[in-house]
Design a protein around this motif. Structure first.
Motif, PDB file in Angstrom:
ATOM      1  N   UNK A  69      33.017 -49.674 -35.474  1.00 18.22           N
ATOM      2  CA  UNK A  69      33.694 -48.449 -35.102  1.00 18.22           C
ATOM      3  C   UNK A  69      33.164 -47.264 -35.879  1.00 18.22           C
ATOM      4  N   UNK A  70      33.948 -46.176 -35.850  1.00 17.76           N
ATOM      5  CA  UNK A  70      33.536 -44.905 -36.448  1.00 17.76           C
ATOM      6  C   UNK A  70      34.579 -44.436 -37.447  1.00 17.76           C
ATOM      7  N   UNK A  71      34.115 -44.016 -38.620  1.00 18.13           N
ATOM      8  CA  UNK A  71      34.939 -43.312 -39.600  1.00 18.13           C
ATOM      9  C   UNK A  71      34.747 -41.832 -39.289  1.00 18.13           C
ATOM     10  N   UNK A  72      35.687 -41.275 -38.545  1.00 19.58           N
ATOM     11  CA  UNK A  72      35.530 -39.942 -37.957  1.00 19.58           C
ATOM     12  C   UNK A  72      35.925 -38.839 -38.935  1.00 19.58           C
ATOM     13  N   UNK A  73      35.074 -37.820 -39.043  1.00 20.16           N
ATOM     14  CA  UNK A  73      35.391 -36.683 -39.904  1.00 20.16           C
ATOM     15  C   UNK A  73      36.363 -35.738 -39.182  1.00 20.16           C
ATOM     16  N   UNK A  74      37.545 -35.578 -39.779  1.00 17.56           N
ATOM     17  CA  UNK A  74      38.553 -34.646 -39.267  1.00 17.56           C
ATOM     18  C   UNK A  74      38.821 -33.669 -40.410  1.00 17.56           C
ATOM     19  N   UNK A  75      37.925 -32.731 -40.572  1.00 19.65           N
ATOM     20  CA  UNK A  75      37.942 -31.824 -41.712  1.00 19.65           C
ATOM     21  C   UNK A  75      37.047 -30.628 -41.383  1.00 19.65           C
ATOM     22  N   UNK A  76      37.058 -29.584 -42.203  1.00 22.84           N
ATOM     23  CA  UNK A  76      36.163 -28.454 -41.940  1.00 22.84           C
ATOM     24  C   UNK A  76      34.717 -28.910 -41.790  1.00 22.84           C
ATOM     25  N   UNK A  77      34.048 -28.401 -40.755  1.00 19.43           N
ATOM     26  CA  UNK A  77      32.662 -28.725 -40.418  1.00 19.43           C
ATOM     27  C   UNK A  77      32.488 -30.169 -39.938  1.00 19.43           C
ATOM     28  N   UNK A  78      33.599 -30.845 -39.634  1.00 11.58           N
ATOM     29  CA  UNK A  78      33.525 -32.219 -39.160  1.00 11.58           C
ATOM     30  C   UNK A  78      33.477 -32.312 -37.648  1.00 11.58           C
ATOM     31  N   UNK A  79      33.595 -33.543 -37.137  1.00 13.51           N
ATOM     32  CA  UNK A  79      33.588 -33.743 -35.687  1.00 13.51           C
ATOM     33  C   UNK A  79      34.854 -33.196 -35.031  1.00 13.51           C
ATOM     34  N   UNK A  80      35.934 -33.175 -35.792  1.00 11.23           N
ATOM     35  CA  UNK A  80      37.178 -32.559 -35.331  1.00 11.23           C
ATOM     36  C   UNK A  80      37.659 -31.617 -36.423  1.00 11.23           C
ATOM     37  N   UNK A  81      37.905 -30.356 -36.063  1.00 10.60           N
ATOM     38  CA  UNK A  81      38.389 -29.380 -37.029  1.00 10.60           C
ATOM     39  C   UNK A  81      39.898 -29.521 -37.176  1.00 10.60           C
ATOM     40  N   UNK A  86      45.349 -31.292 -32.837  1.00  4.43           N
ATOM     41  CA  UNK A  86      46.289 -31.739 -31.804  1.00  4.43           C
ATOM     42  C   UNK A  86      45.631 -31.849 -30.424  1.00  4.43           C
ATOM     43  N   UNK A  87      44.652 -31.008 -30.173  1.00  2.06           N
ATOM     44  CA  UNK A  87      43.978 -31.057 -28.872  1.00  2.06           C
ATOM     45  C   UNK A  87      42.695 -31.880 -28.918  1.00  2.06           C
ATOM     46  N   UNK A  88      41.938 -31.765 -30.008  1.00  2.00           N
ATOM     47  CA  UNK A  88      40.609 -32.369 -30.049  1.00  2.00           C
ATOM     48  C   UNK A  88      40.590 -33.832 -30.505  1.00  2.00           C
ATOM     49  N   UNK A  89      41.486 -34.222 -31.406  1.00  3.57           N
ATOM     50  CA  UNK A  89      41.448 -35.613 -31.858  1.00  3.57           C
ATOM     51  C   UNK A  89      41.781 -36.587 -30.727  1.00  3.57           C
ATOM     52  N   UNK A  90      42.781 -36.319 -29.888  1.00  2.00           N
ATOM     53  CA  UNK A  90      43.008 -37.222 -28.753  1.00  2.00           C
ATOM     54  C   UNK A  90      41.792 -37.323 -27.831  1.00  2.00           C
ATOM     55  N   UNK A  91      41.121 -36.206 -27.611  1.00  4.19           N
ATOM     56  CA  UNK A  91      39.938 -36.217 -26.744  1.00  4.19           C
ATOM     57  C   UNK A  91      38.797 -36.987 -27.398  1.00  4.19           C
ATOM     58  N   UNK A  92      38.617 -36.773 -28.700  1.00  4.92           N
ATOM     59  CA  UNK A  92      37.536 -37.460 -29.416  1.00  4.92           C
ATOM     60  C   UNK A  92      37.738 -38.969 -29.403  1.00  4.92           C
ATOM     61  N   UNK A  93      38.950 -39.405 -29.695  1.00 10.89           N
ATOM     62  CA  UNK A  93      39.216 -40.848 -29.742  1.00 10.89           C
ATOM     63  C   UNK A  93      39.125 -41.458 -28.350  1.00 10.89           C
ATOM     64  N   UNK A  94      39.569 -40.738 -27.338  1.00  8.98           N
ATOM     65  CA  UNK A  94      39.449 -41.235 -25.970  1.00  8.98           C
ATOM     66  C   UNK A  94      37.988 -41.422 -25.590  1.00  8.98           C
TER      67      UNK A  94
END
Length: 318
Positions: A69-81, A86-94
């Motif tokens: 799997x993926x250890x996803x960056x959810x932080x400034x300059x990451x894959x999800x800001x 609330x909008x992008x993390x559901x889309x990213x994980x989907x």
């Protein structure tokens, strides 16, 4: 005792030792343990090194390279800001899941339950089934004592663990060499002292521990092993760069870390937790999280595949 019976006993004991601490926790957190196998390693790539890919393509490439799997960056300059969580993390994980991969771990800048944005990140991640998150690193203030700073951060971690419990997600503080709080595992142990242990623990990083502790890393592992929830792997050696001696990052198996000894100790402790693979040796900018590379993407993919295969082989042989 016959040798085959002895092996079966050891294997079952290791499984029990890994599962017992998690009994009574929300089912979604420990779903991974239903597939626990001490002979296999669950390796997740740190998405910082795939910043040049969108979510869907990243998920596809990760599957092709053999990662769990993926250890996803959810932080400034990451894959999800964080501000868009609330909008992008559901889309990213989907997108990641539709590609056939998973997102059980995220890396964040979370630090404080009183920060609404930090709470948004944790609430959203937990609602999507993310099991573990790495918070931001704490720093020592210029004024005041180090002891008072550690006591202050211990209270922050305690509060985070209580929030985690209400949400069903686990925080994992990474030890990091240098001047961050937690360069020493004794510091990590102290900031975890008042936390709910099932909901906030350590993300043990063997590379950073060896840089700071050299030959005492086994003592540090012994100290913190009951707190370990996830681990980070990378390799290094000492070398000169620009006339200065410093740690030089290298591919797995080409540096100073005795992975077989390390993995044997993990197995002895009954530890087989999700692994986040970090790749900080030169990869055309991928090692620094660049979105534009100076090498062909295949160079990065080949290096990742080599490292994940090396890790799995070393684990099996330990």
């Amino acid at each position: 005792m016959k040798e085959s019976t002895r092996r079966d006993f050891i294997k079952k004991s290791m499984i029990a030792a890994s599962v017992i601490p998690f009994l009574g926790l929300p089912g979604n957190i420990w779903a991974l343990n239903n597939e626990f196998n001490p002979e296999e390693l669950s390796v997740h790539i740190f998405s910082k090194h795939l910043q040049f890919l969108d979510w869907k393509t990243m998920g596809q490439r990760v599957v092709e390279m053999g990662f769990s799997g993926i250890d996803l960056t959810v932080r400034p300059k990451g894959h999800v800001l964080p501000e868009n969580v609330k909008t992008d993390l559901p889309r990213a994980i989907k997108d990641i899941q539709n590609a056939g991969s998973t997102c059980q771990l995220i890396t964040t800048s979370v630090e404080d339950v009183n920060n609404p944005l930090d709470v948004d990140v944790l609430e959203t991640a937990a609602s999507l089934g993310v099991q573990f998150y790495r918070p931001g690193w704490f720093r020592y203030p210029e004024n005041g004592t180090m002891e008072s700073a550690i006591a202050h951060y211990a209270q922050k971690v305690k509060a985070l663990s209580e929030l985690n419990q209400s949400l069903g997600i686990v925080g994992c503080y990474q030890n990091h060499s240098g001047k961050f709080v937690g360069a020493s595992m004794w510091e990590v142990k102290q900031i975890l002292a008042e936390a709910i242990p099932e909901y906030f623990g350590a993300q043990y990083d063997i590379r950073h521990n060896m840089v700071e502790g050299a030959n005492s890393w086994e003592n540090s592992l012994r100290l913190i092993h009951q707190n370990i929830k996830t681990i980070v792997v990378k390799d290094y050696k000492w070398g000169q760069e620009n006339g200065k001696w410093q740690p030089v990052n290298v591919p797995i198996g080409e540096g100073m870390i005795d992975f077989k000894r390390y993995f044997r100790l993990l197995k002895n402790y009954g530890i087989n937790v999700p692994v986040s693979l970090h790749m900080e040796y030169p990869l055309g900018g991928a090692e620094k999280g660049k979105s534009i590379l100076t090498v062909d993407e295949r160079v990065v993919f080949d290096a990742m595949k080599k490292d994940v295969n090396s890790l799995k082989k070393l684990w099996r042989e330990a």
